[in-house]
Design an enzyme around this catalytic site. Structure first.
Site, PDB file in Angstrom:
ATOM      1  N   GLY A 172     -33.446  17.283  17.876  1.00 10.46           N
ATOM      2  CA  GLY A 172     -33.572  17.930  16.984  1.00 10.46           C
ATOM      3  C   GLY A 172     -33.529  16.539  15.553  1.00 10.46           C
ATOM      4  CD  GLN A 175     -30.310  14.139  12.265  1.00  6.85           C
ATOM      5  OE1 GLN A 175     -30.523  15.380  12.233  1.00  6.85           O
ATOM      6  NE2 GLN A 175     -29.900  13.041  13.002  1.00  6.85           N
ATOM      7  CB  THR A 196     -37.287  13.715  10.386  1.00  6.13           C
ATOM      8  OG1 THR A 196     -37.514  12.136  10.328  1.00  6.13           O
ATOM      9  CG2 THR A 196     -38.547  14.258  10.924  1.00  6.13           C
ATOM     10  N   GLY A 222     -27.630   4.468  11.379  1.00 11.02           N
ATOM     11  CA  GLY A 222     -27.737   5.640  12.113  1.00 11.02           C
ATOM     12  C   GLY A 222     -27.439   6.870  10.860  1.00 11.02           C
ATOM     13  NE  ARG A 238     -38.337   0.028   8.285  1.00 17.62           N
ATOM     14  CZ  ARG A 238     -39.185  -0.092   9.291  1.00 17.62           C
ATOM     15  NH1 ARG A 238     -38.790  -0.400  10.399  1.00 17.62           N
ATOM     16  NH2 ARG A 238     -40.187   0.725   9.203  1.00 17.62           N
ATOM     17  CD  GLU A 276     -22.313  11.227  15.326  1.00 13.25           C
ATOM     18  OE1 GLU A 276     -21.199  11.569  15.710  1.00 13.25           O
ATOM     19  OE2 GLU A 276     -23.115  10.266  15.706  1.00 13.25           O
TER      20      GLU A 276
END
Ligand SMILES: Cc1cc2nc3c(=O)[nH]c(=O)nc-3n(C[C@H](O)[C@H](O)[C@H](O)COP(=O)(O)OP(=O)(O)OC[C@H]3O[C@@H](n4cnc5c(N)ncnc54)[C@H](O)[C@@H]3O)c2cc1C
Ligand code: SF4
Ligand code: FES
Ligand code: FES
Lengths: 194, 687, 332
Positions: free
Chosen positions: B463, B586, B582, B650, B576, B653
């Site tokens: 997802g 997140q 999307t 990332g 980046r 999280e």
């Protein structure tokens, strides 16, 4: 029609279900939920099982046009009703406005709650068109779908990916796209610019 | 459309969007409904500690619909893969309530469920202990904390520095057990082939690990196990490792010779698939009058199970987030008769930052400085723990930009100062951080005679938008339009890659994809397979991580204590951004889960029975649509040369890190009540 | 879930007969509670008699000016009914604050009244519970009881009734029409539910074969029209009440209270009609201080446990807030 044993001993029935405009004859254990009938017997796996207890909304389908939780409906009770699942919303290649709005707003991530969200939103638009109030509708005046209304009305569909902030505008986009349909009142009237 | 390398990539819609909105996307349980498909149902223990004495399988086997009952006396022997949670039905020992003790396989799901409910199991029951306390007798120091950090660290003389500090804060914060609860329950469809091969449609965050461990358990070659997972309904850490469902389904399919489908029920998910440990965190801060920190102490107590150790790295990020010459962090575990805790979105940082960023807010109040300013004053030049330079660190930029966009009042806190009708209104801020990890991966890029490119990698899109991001990165590296590229993921036959976890999925896979595609283009080859192991080893000595700042407005009803969050702003600096749309999803997803942690989620351990008493979605609340207000998301464009690969960090999280503190800090600002235990209930603020 | 037979009821009397003839039988409404409990193993009927195809789906005026709501009316239809919204706002609001849009489309009036407690022990068949298995004990007392009762509970059970709808009906003095083995009868809603006392296994005074056919709502009066339902909960929506109040108020020309109706939800084994508070208020000025005093009087009987002690204050605050809104006065 259901052929149920009149002495009410049999624990199974042979019945017909109307799903997405097609009729299916099935021999089902009475315990079979509408959700399992769709998923396990008819191969319509678009409707999802997130909890099996009415607590998440992933299984939302339309029964005679109204949104319901298919996990708490016994399939045998759905005889004679028109069932619409996420697979039955698009018209061929043409997506339903709610489906398109979900794509445009990125209103999902993993996609598991999505069929339920979309069916629920289709139900919400119909409910609003019919002037049905929600817990946040002011007592006077009609129903004007705005963010607060959509948030409240879509609350029966949990999204663990947390896409709510995109789902709400998607539903509002679809509501606006649907405007020409008769009877719907929204915050925006034809001829007015926003 | 050709994608060009920009610090923020275009907001393209997801590759699999149409499949997901039309119901065509198939998840693990949705593959096989052939007449001979069998349904398996897990039977769990109602005792929290003890052993299974007997199982009266015959009692349920009398039914024509029931095919098999497996338990420790008749279950096939499994190879040892070093993970006791996967050694299912291998021993009679019960280490927690809700542990699986038997498996029923039947011709229909209804029959399987009922037989599981009726299966007579006799137990020997022993006394259990499930309650975490700060001074629990079993507390011990784990060797390492997840995944391999030092358990304790100490720099300088924190006790003395604390005592000598003019401003001191000493508070204890606690968090409850949190359950990942992805919307798709853990599920598997298992099919054995005639040649002894095993096909698994499994809901997981990485098919490679499943393939490897299942091969070990069933004593097969890796190549004999095929794991397929094109769509996964969320995981949030709980699907990072194979869970009992996949082992049981494979076992049941082997014993019965049929394809077997198995889904963990929502209720069973509260004991079988991991959860976030509760924590008790004592924080001491010693500061100068101007707010500069002298001493930081962060001591954590958390729980683990008796079957398998999981040690959350709760205080690890405290080692580097702010400057201070004297510092101590420690982790202690109580070994309890509880289900096995595991990864949940930002394990470590998430509960750790709730406590630490709450403490920073308390310190700001104590000092009478703007909490944003306090954080800026403690900005380190280099990583305070290692002395390494930061590859990039834009926390201050995030704080400033967030404050601007949110309309933050840059002044000392003056709680209970703002109301509208019966609602008290407050604002809170917290910093976010998540380290940048990477794992080696392989990817193959190839081109056919029609100039169509195919990129293969066993990545997993749970997802996150990984499929779409990889597609974009591939097209960019190949310098061709997106339409000319097909990306294939979610299949263990594809080149090996790591899991979707630790926010390193897209970073690690994107690196391999970019490398393979560039090589293909540069070499003019037909097919290239690239691996990133060496590139990763060659990364310089930098501290890499994503940063963020979150601002939250809270409203508290004076009559009922009900808490609402009408708006949140999150600004991130995460390298980046490949796909603006999307990525935003997140961030909002993480922040929404953080809000949920702050106000709703509460795994209530039942001391008498030993389980989480509220094990369903009606009693374990996760935030719903009406709980989430306006979310303003932004990011600082970051060109970081030391990241390697595609220049990404990332984003999965970091969104959840700090949110709960920002909410709690806003609750204080609104009400003057400092809540140091999550979740915040309405009664906590009912005056 | 045990296998069961299924029959569609064709007439109320026949449905009652089907149930009295078969002790293991149950009526099936929308199924949102019964199917849930069957799946949990809490209920295991041998026969389900589906009462949703009976012609009990009408909302119609009564001869005396009230409204008769068929037991098969779906919660969403009732909540949206313009007559209900205008004449009994608290009723519409109570329904709309319950469950979700989907569940309200399924749930029936009869089923809503007879839904069972959400006590987590009641729902978990691996644990003892006096309500589910008389004599096994009540683990909630020392366990998870934050959501449970502070009024009218017994040492045997501290469950709360989860319905929002029933709270508004209690405040309205609605009556429940029943067809039973011995014929037809009607009961005040307040008399439908029981206190747990020695036998918490029974939620209501009904016989298992009693079919609820309708709910009768009395002629609308000012204290019905000037009414509201206020629900405090842990999520903004899709959550059971932590505390709730249904309140209606009418004022005399001199500003004193001529009629007040108050019922509390989530505090007892049944909707809790706040009669003490009502009588303390009637004839007195409509001020927040009076409301507070009356609320305190009503809650004086509360016997909370450690984790639900806050419900005393919450319930008091809900009463004060609701009445202040209805009276158009500002709270301090
Ligand atoms: C996730 C979730 C959240 C919910 N949240 C709320 C909430 O916030 N507030 C709230 O009030 N409710 C809530 N509910 C409960 C819901 O309102 C009830 O389940 C529903 O009203 C029950 O109606 P039903 O027709 O589906 O009943 P059923 O499940 O069909 O029946 C319930 C009981 O009533 C009996 N019965 C049904 N009809 C009759 C009749 N005519 N005569 C005699 N007996 C009959 C059945 O035999 C059964 O024992 C929630 C439910 C779920 C699953
Ligand atoms: S409160 Fe009532 S329902 Fe809950 S455990 Fe006790 S007896 Fe059972
Ligand atoms: S699966 Fe039906 S509501 Fe969750
Ligand atoms: S998109 Fe994953 S749960 Fe909603």
């Amino acid at each position: 029609m259901t052929t149920t044993d009149t002495r009410s001993q049999s624990t199974t029935s042979t019945l017909r279900l109307q799903v997405n405009g097609r009729e299916h004859e099935l021999a089902l254990d009475h315990r079979t939920s509408l959700l399992d009938a769709l998923r396990e017997h008819l191969g319509l796996t678009g409707s999802k099982k997130g909890c099996d207890h009415g607590q998440c909304g992933a299984c939302t389908v339309l029964l005679d046009g109204r949104r319901v939780n298919a996990c708490l409906i016994l399939a045998v009770t759905a005889v004679g009703r028109e069932i619409t699942t996420v697979e039955g919303l698009a018209d061929g290649e043409d997506l339903h406005p709610v489906q398109q709005a979900f794509i445009d707003r990125d209103a999902f991530q993993c996609g598991y709650c999505t069929p339920g969200q979309i069916c629920s939103a289709v139900g919400v638009l119909a409910e609003a068109r019919s002037g049905w109030p929600s817990a946040v509708t002011p007592p006077e005046g009609g129903v004007q779908l705005d963010e607060a209304e959509v948030r409240e009305r879509m609350s029966g569909n949990l999204c663990r990916c947390g896409a709510y902030a995109n789902i709400v505008p998607a539903v509002l986009d679809a509501a606006a796209a649907e405007l020409p349909a008769p009877g719907i009142e929204t915050a925006y009237h034809e001829g007015e610019s926003r | 459309m050709t994608v060009t390398k920009a610090l923020t990539g275009p907001p393209l819609t997801r590759d699999e969007a149409i499949e997901k909105v039309t119901g065509k996307a198939r998840y693990a349980y949705e593959y096989h409904s052939q007449p001979d498909t069998a349904y398996a149902w897990i039977v769990t223990s109602p005792v929290a500690k003890g052993r299974v004495l007997t199982v009266d399988a015959d009692h349920v086997l009398r039914s024509d619909d029931v095919i098999a009952v497996l338990w420790h006396e008749n279950a096939p022997h499994l190879g040892d893969v070093g993970d006791p949670t996967l050694a299912v039905l291998q021993s009679p020992e019960i280490a927690y309530r809700g542990q699986l003790v038997a498996l029923v396989v039947a011709k229909t799901p209804e029959a399987a469920r009922e037989a599981a409910a009726q299966l007579p199991v006799e137990y020997e029951e022993l006394a259990h202990d499930v309650v975490l306390t700060p001074d629990h007798a079993s507390l011990y120091k784990p060797e390492k904390v997840n995944p391999a950090f030092e358990t304790d660290t100490e720099q300088g003389d924190p006790d003395r520095a604390f005592d000598a500090s003019p401003v001191q804060l000493d508070q204890t914060y606690s968090t409850v057990a949190l359950h990942n609860n992805p919307m798709e329950p853990h599920a598997t469809t298992a099919i054995w082939g005639e040649n002894g091969s095993l096909t698994l449609y499994d809901s997981n965050q990485g098919g490679g690990v499943v393939q490897q461990l299942l091969a070990g358990l069933f004593e097969l070659e890796k190549s004999q196990v095929h794991v397929i997972n094109p769509h996964v309904g969320g995981g949030f850490g709980s699907k990072g490792m194979p869970r009992p469902n996949v082992v049981l389904a494979a076992m049941a399919a082997k014993v019965t010779g049929r394809p077997v489908k198995l889904a963990v029920t929502r209720q069973q998910m509260f004991s079988l698939v991991g959860y976030r440990t509760p924590t008790i965190q004592r924080i001491r801060l010693g500061a100068e009058a101007d707010g500069r920190l002298n001493a930081i102490m962060h001591e954590v107590v958390e729980q683990t199970s008796t079957v398998k150790e999981f040690a959350e790295q709760t205080a690890v990020a405290t080692r580097m987030i702010y400057a201070a010459p004297h510092r101590r962090t420690s982790h202690r575990l109580a070994r309890l008769d509880v289900p096995v805790p595991s990864w949940m979105r930002a394990p470590g940082e998430c509960p750790g930052f709730y406590a630490f960023e709450s403490a920073m807010d308390e310190l700001a109040v104590e000092l009478g400085v703007d909490p944003v300013e306090l954080r800026i004053r403690n900005e380190p030049e280099v990583d305070p723990e290692t002395g390494n330079p930061f590859s990039s660190r834009n926390l201050v930029a995030c704080l400033r930009e967030g404050a601007r966009r949110f309309g933050w009042r840059s002044e000392p806190r003056a709680p209970r100062n703002h109301r509208e009708g019966r609602w008290l209104i407050g604002a809170g801020v917290a910093a976010s951080f998540y380290p940048t990890y990477q794992m080696p991966a392989s990817a193959t890029a190839s081109v056919d005679e029609n100039d169509h490119y195919t990129v293969d990698i066993n990545a997993t899109d749970i997802g996150t938008g990984a499929r779409t991001a990889l597609h974009q990165l591939a097209a960019e590296a190949l310098e061709v339009p997106l339409e000319q590229v097909t990306v294939r993921i979610g299949d263990s036959d594809l080149p090996a890659a790591g899991i979707a976890g630790g926010s390193m999925g897209t970073r690690s896979w994107g690196w391999a994809v970019t490398k393979a595609c560039r090589q293909l283009r540069e070499e003019g080859a037909k097919s290239v397979t690239a691996n990133t192991k060496k590139d990763i080893e060659a990364l310089g000595e930098y501290t890499r991580g994503s940063y963020g700042a979150q601002f939250v407005e809270v409203r508290v009803n004076q009559d009922t204590g009900e808490l609402r969050v009408p708006r949140m702003t999150g600004i991130f600096a995460a390298g980046r951004i490949v796909n603006a749309s999307t990525a935003r999803s997140q961030f909002i997803g993480g922040m929404t889960m953080g809000l949920s942690m702050a106000l709703h989620e509460e795994g209530l351990i039942d001391p008498v029975f030993g389980d989480y008493a509220n094990h369903d979605l009606a009693s374990y609340h996760v935030a719903g649509c009406a709980d989430v207000g306006a979310l303003d998301i932004g990011w600082i464009e970051e060109a970081d040369e030391h990241l390697g690969g595609a220049g990404t960090k990332g984003i999965g999280e970091i969104g959840i890190v700090g949110t709960a503190a920002a909410v709690a800090n806003a609750v204080f600002d609104a009400t003057g009540v400092r809540v140091r235990e999550l979740p915040i209930h309405l009664e906590d603020v009912l005056k | 879930m045990k296998p069961f037979a299924y029959a569609v009821a064709e007439a109320p009397v026949q449905a009652v007969h089907q149930l009295s003839a078969r002790p293991g039988a149950k009526f099936l409404g929308g199924g949102t509670n019964l199917v849930d409990l069957m799946r949990l193993g809490v209920e295991s009927p041998e026969l389900l008699v589906d009462v949703t195809r009976l012609e009990l789906d009408r909302i119609e005026p009564t001869a005396t000016g009230g409204i008769l709501v068929g037991a098969g009316v779906r919660n969403s239809d009732l909540a949206a009914d313009p007559r209900i919204r205008a004449a009994y706002p608290m009723l519409s609001q109570a329904l709309l604050s319950g469950a979700s849009g989907q569940l309200r489309n399924m749930a029936t009036v009869g089923g809503n009244l007879l839904q069972r407690t959400r006590c987590v022990y009641f729902q978990d068949v691996t644990k003892p519970c006096n309500k589910r298995e008389p004599g096994t004990g009540c683990p909630a007392r020392t366990g998870a009881h934050r959501d449970l009762a502070i009024l009218g509970a017994s040492e045997h059970c501290i469950a709360t009734h989860p319905s929002d709808f029933a709270v508004a009906l209690a405040a309205l003095d609605a009556r429940v029409q029943i067809t039973g083995p011995a014929g037809d009868r009607a009961l005040a809603l307040a008399d439908l539910y029981r206190a747990p006392d020695e036998d918490p296994s029974r939620d209501t005074v009904l016989d298992p074969a009693d079919l609820i056919t309708a709910v009768e709502i009395p002629t609308s009066r000012e204290a019905h029209r000037n009414s509201l339902y206020r629900k405090a909960r842990d999520r903004a929506s899709y959550a059971f009440a932590v505390g709730s109040v249904a309140a209606g108020l009418s004022l005399a020309p001199d500003g004193t209270i001529s009629e007040v109706r108050i019922a509390l939800g989530a505090v007892a084994h049944k909707p809790w009609r706040a009669r003490r508070a009502e009588s303390a208020l009637t004839g007195n000025p409509a001020t927040p201080e009076q409301f507070r005093r009356a609320a305190e009087l009503e809650l004086a009987a509360a016997e909370p446990l450690p984790d639900n002690a806050f419900k005393v204050e919450l319930s008091q605050n809900l009463i004060v807030a609701a009445l202040s809104t209805l009276a158009g006065v500002e709270e301090a």
